[in-house]
Design a protein around this motif. Structure first.
Motif, short mmCIF file in Angstrom:
data_model
loop_
_atom_site.label_atom_id
_atom_site.label_comp_id
_atom_site.label_asym_id
_atom_site.label_seq_id
_atom_site.Cartn_x
_atom_site.Cartn_y
_atom_site.Cartn_z
N ILE A 145 -2.32 6.77 -9.08
CA ILE A 145 -3.16 6.07 -8.13
C ILE A 145 -4.40 6.94 -7.87
CG2 ILE A 145 -3.34 5.11 -5.80
CD1 ILE A 145 -1.41 3.58 -7.56
N SER A 146 -5.57 6.35 -8.00
CA SER A 146 -6.81 7.08 -7.75
C SER A 146 -7.30 6.82 -6.33
CB SER A 146 -7.88 6.67 -8.75
OG SER A 146 -7.49 6.98 -10.07
N GLY A 147 -7.35 7.88 -5.54
CA GLY A 147 -7.81 7.75 -4.16
C GLY A 147 -6.84 6.95 -3.31
N VAL A 148 -7.32 6.45 -2.19
CA VAL A 148 -6.51 5.62 -1.30
C VAL A 148 -6.77 4.15 -1.65
CG1 VAL A 148 -6.07 4.92 1.08
CG2 VAL A 148 -6.57 7.32 0.55
N PRO A 149 -5.75 3.42 -2.08
CA PRO A 149 -5.97 2.02 -2.48
C PRO A 149 -6.56 1.19 -1.34
CG PRO A 149 -3.78 2.78 -3.12
CD PRO A 149 -4.35 3.83 -2.21
N ALA A 150 -7.54 0.37 -1.69
CA ALA A 150 -8.18 -0.50 -0.70
C ALA A 150 -7.66 -1.93 -0.79
CB ALA A 150 -9.69 -0.48 -0.88
N LYS A 151 -7.48 -2.42 -2.01
CA LYS A 151 -6.99 -3.79 -2.20
C LYS A 151 -5.55 -3.72 -2.68
CE LYS A 151 -8.34 -8.33 -3.92
NZ LYS A 151 -9.35 -9.10 -4.70
N VAL A 152 -4.64 -4.27 -1.87
CA VAL A 152 -3.20 -4.09 -2.07
C VAL A 152 -2.52 -5.45 -2.27
CG1 VAL A 152 -1.09 -3.18 -1.06
CG2 VAL A 152 -3.28 -2.04 -0.61
N LEU A 153 -1.69 -5.53 -3.30
CA LEU A 153 -0.90 -6.73 -3.56
C LEU A 153 0.58 -6.39 -3.49
CD1 LEU A 153 -2.74 -8.12 -6.75
CD2 LEU A 153 -3.32 -8.53 -4.33
N VAL A 154 1.39 -7.32 -2.98
CA VAL A 154 2.84 -7.12 -2.95
C VAL A 154 3.56 -8.37 -3.46
CG1 VAL A 154 2.75 -5.47 -1.03
CG2 VAL A 154 3.07 -7.89 -0.54
N GLN A 155 4.64 -8.14 -4.21
CA GLN A 155 5.45 -9.25 -4.70
C GLN A 155 6.84 -9.22 -4.08
OE1 GLN A 155 3.67 -11.09 -7.23
NE2 GLN A 155 5.05 -12.72 -6.56
N ASP A 156 6.95 -8.56 -2.93
CA ASP A 156 8.25 -8.36 -2.29
C ASP A 156 8.03 -8.27 -0.78
OD1 ASP A 156 11.21 -7.31 -2.53
OD2 ASP A 156 10.19 -5.89 -1.22
N TRP A 157 8.81 -9.04 -0.03
CA TRP A 157 8.60 -9.07 1.42
C TRP A 157 9.02 -7.79 2.11
CZ3 TRP A 157 5.13 -11.94 3.31
CH2 TRP A 157 4.87 -13.21 2.80
N ALA A 158 9.98 -7.07 1.57
CA ALA A 158 10.33 -5.77 2.16
C ALA A 158 9.18 -4.79 1.99
CB ALA A 158 11.60 -5.22 1.52
N ALA A 159 8.51 -4.84 0.84
CA ALA A 159 7.34 -3.99 0.62
C ALA A 159 6.24 -4.35 1.62
CB ALA A 159 6.84 -4.13 -0.81
N PHE A 160 6.04 -5.65 1.84
CA PHE A 160 5.06 -6.07 2.85
C PHE A 160 5.46 -5.55 4.23
CE2 PHE A 160 3.59 -8.84 6.19
CZ PHE A 160 2.23 -8.97 5.92
N ASP A 161 6.73 -5.68 4.56
CA ASP A 161 7.26 -5.19 5.84
C ASP A 161 6.92 -3.71 6.02
OD1 ASP A 161 9.11 -3.85 7.60
OD2 ASP A 161 10.44 -5.57 7.53
N ASN A 162 7.19 -2.91 5.00
CA ASN A 162 6.94 -1.46 5.09
C ASN A 162 5.46 -1.15 5.25
OD1 ASN A 162 9.67 -0.86 4.79
ND2 ASN A 162 9.54 -0.73 2.57
N LEU A 163 4.63 -1.84 4.49
CA LEU A 163 3.18 -1.62 4.58
C LEU A 163 2.66 -2.03 5.96
CD1 LEU A 163 2.29 -2.92 1.03
CD2 LEU A 163 1.85 -0.61 1.86
N ASN A 164 3.17 -3.14 6.48
CA ASN A 164 2.76 -3.58 7.80
C ASN A 164 3.18 -2.59 8.88
OD1 ASN A 164 3.80 -5.60 10.33
ND2 ASN A 164 1.71 -5.89 9.60
N ALA A 165 4.36 -2.01 8.73
CA ALA A 165 4.83 -1.01 9.69
C ALA A 165 3.91 0.20 9.71
CB ALA A 165 6.26 -0.58 9.35
N LEU A 166 3.34 0.52 8.55
CA LEU A 166 2.42 1.65 8.44
C LEU A 166 0.99 1.29 8.82
CD1 LEU A 166 3.75 3.12 5.08
CD2 LEU A 166 3.58 4.40 7.24
N GLY A 167 0.74 0.00 9.02
CA GLY A 167 -0.61 -0.43 9.39
C GLY A 167 -1.53 -0.63 8.21
#
Length: 306
Positions: free
Chosen positions: A40-62
């Motif tokens: 991964i180069s730098g901090v990703p700006a545009k993020v895609l998820v194909q899994d709701w648990a992954a979305f849950d985790n990302l949302n928890a992190l803001g």
């Protein structure tokens, strides 16, 4: 103004360029996951998820998410999904054309969508966040830590993991001396038991509630099939219920209707009021999501202390 020789100026420029190159290299992160390594180069700006648990985790992190699965969205996350989020296809059948066209910085798969990795890794940097069901709490924490590294949110990740550890300890203390339990799953009128390798294995493995049934053969959807006669014979002190029909949006309340029968009502759990209905989507769809697991732990805690 100071005069500098050409040699000194050349050395200064070379040093600056070298420092810039080192900074650029330092921004590249190699993320290890169940299917390999992803840079991964730098901090990703545009993020895609194909899994709701992954979305849950990302949302928890803001972390903001630009693309999500187009089906099975859990109600406890409904307010967190952006109205303009790109639909990426179902959990099992991603829209690879749409994913490629999105030109995202990173794409997360897991569990049901893990098989997409072989195709998606050639389209966009892809990370698999799948978790071993035998160690769910450990897996959730590892993913929170990994995402903290990806998005430079290490402090927030450590804070979330500390809160999860504290919650597990709280539930473990509440469960001490309360007897044994079974996690039941209802599925299209059938009854099954979830065990130490299931979607809610933390009840046994990490919270430490003893299973009323010594050997459980975990099935993927419906658990280890049992009858009400067998359930009465095993006679658990506590029952935690996963309503798969409600979890997949097919028939809300099916579990309560199924369990309201003469045999089940004779069990110790039923007579003592020791029945806890778990959030069906958190338990069945997003079983590896941080907020979902915290929600389930709170439900178990409330039941034990009720």
């Amino acid at each position: 103004m100071l005069n500098r020789s050409p040699a000194i100026l050349a050395a200064f420029v070379a040093g600056a360029l070298s420092l810039t190159a080192m900074t650029a290299v330092a921004q590249d992160k190699v993320i290890t996951h169940p299917q390999g390594e992803t840079t991964i180069s730098g901090v990703p700006a545009k993020v895609l998820v194909q899994d709701w648990a992954a979305f849950d985790n990302l949302n928890a992190l803001g972390v903001a998410v630009a693309g999500v699965p187009s089906s099975n969205g859990p109600s406890y996350l409904a307010d967190a999904v952006p109205a303009d989020a790109l639909p990426l296809g179902s959990l099992f059948e991603p829209d690879f054309e749409g994913i490629a066209a999105a030109e995202a910085d990173v794409y997360f798969v897991a569990a049901r969508s893990a098989s997409a990795y072989e195709t998606s890794k050639d389209l966009v940097p892809t990370i698999d966040l799948s978790v071993n069901n035998g160690a769910i709490i450990e897996g959730v924490k590892a993913n929170i830590t990994k995402l903290g590294e990806v998005f430079d949110l290490q402090d927030k990740a450590a804070e979330l993991n500390a809160a999860l550890d504290a919650k597990v300890d709280e539930v473990k203390a509440a469960a001490a001396g309360k007897g044994d339990a079974l996690v039941l799953v209802t599925n299209a009128g059938n009854l099954g038991v979830y065990g130490p390798d299931s979607r809610v294995s933390w009840v046994y493995n990490e919270v430490g509630i003893a299973s009323a049934l010594a050997d459980v053969k975990d099935g993927d959807h419906g658990g280890d099939a049992v009858s009400f006669e067998f359930l009465l014979e095993v006679n658990p002190d506590w029952v935690f219920v996963v309503d798969r029909d409600a979890g997949t949006g097919e028939n809300t309340g099916a579990a309560a209707a199924l369990l309201d029968n003469e045999l089940f009502n004779q069990t110790t759990a039923a007579q003592q009021g020791h029945i806890v209905y778990l959030d069906p989507q958190a338990a069945y769809i997003t079983m590896h999501g941080y907020q979902g697991v915290m929600l389930l732990l709170d439900q178990v805690l409330a039941g034990l202390n009720g």
